[in-house]
Design a protein around this motif. Sequence first.
Motif, PDB file in Angstrom:
ATOM      1  N   LEU A  58      25.801  23.785  26.907  1.00 16.75           N
ATOM      2  CA  LEU A  58      26.969  23.045  26.449  1.00 16.75           C
ATOM      3  C   LEU A  58      26.591  21.604  26.121  1.00 16.75           C
ATOM      4  N   LYS A  59      25.696  21.039  26.905  1.00 24.64           N
ATOM      5  CA  LYS A  59      25.244  19.671  26.665  1.00 24.64           C
ATOM      6  C   LYS A  59      24.577  19.566  25.299  1.00 24.64           C
ATOM      7  N   GLU A  60      23.709  20.523  24.979  1.00 27.16           N
ATOM      8  CA  GLU A  60      23.023  20.505  23.684  1.00 27.16           C
ATOM      9  C   GLU A  60      24.028  20.607  22.541  1.00 27.16           C
ATOM     10  N   LYS A  61      24.996  21.497  22.677  1.00 21.87           N
ATOM     11  CA  LYS A  61      25.992  21.682  21.622  1.00 21.87           C
ATOM     12  C   LYS A  61      26.851  20.429  21.455  1.00 21.87           C
ATOM     13  N   LEU A  62      27.257  19.821  22.571  1.00 25.60           N
ATOM     14  CA  LEU A  62      28.099  18.625  22.503  1.00 25.60           C
ATOM     15  C   LEU A  62      27.359  17.454  21.871  1.00 25.60           C
ATOM     16  N   GLU A  63      26.094  17.281  22.233  1.00 23.78           N
ATOM     17  CA  GLU A  63      25.339  16.151  21.701  1.00 23.78           C
ATOM     18  C   GLU A  63      25.047  16.318  20.212  1.00 23.78           C
ATOM     19  N   ALA A  64      25.098  17.544  19.710  1.00 23.83           N
ATOM     20  CA  ALA A  64      24.910  17.787  18.278  1.00 23.83           C
ATOM     21  C   ALA A  64      26.220  17.656  17.510  1.00 23.83           C
TER      22      ALA A  64
END
Length: 170
Positions: free
Chosen positions: A68-74
């Motif tokens: 989720l962190k990767e998706k949010l930061e993108a």
Amino acid sequence: MKVILYTDVKHLGEMGDVKNVANGYARNYLFPRMYAVPYNDESVKYFESRKEEIAARKEQKRKDSASLKEKLEATLVDLVMPAGANGKLYGAVTAQTVADYLNKNGFEIERKRIEIPGSTIKSTGNYHCVIHLYEAQTAEVKISVKAQTSDGKVLEAAPAAEKTEEAKAE
């Protein structure tokens, strides 16, 4: 009173955690709803036997949080708000505004987990906010606030707001 949490309880802890709580809170809230069990030898043995299952569940939450962190930061939160000609918003961008945008785009993020520097954004520009995920993990999300004039035109983010943000950082 010492209890062992039977399920995840918001603002208290996760399944398998041993917590000290007030007697009334345990008797009147946690026990009737099956959120916790009293701390005794029998319940300790039961949770010891489920220790691996609980650890696997927590590890799965960590993995989900990392993805989720990767998706949010993108993700770029692109908001169009009514504003005056000088770039000052008539309202403000709050954590609720960002949470609504993210919920519309497939993320289930609570408003309370979103931290906007200064608590609100009151002018157009590019900003960053922090979203608190599982345990100590956080994600930094970019926010772009654009002005919508009274005649319906959308103006790009003012570069002056970016300079102001950089000046505050120094």
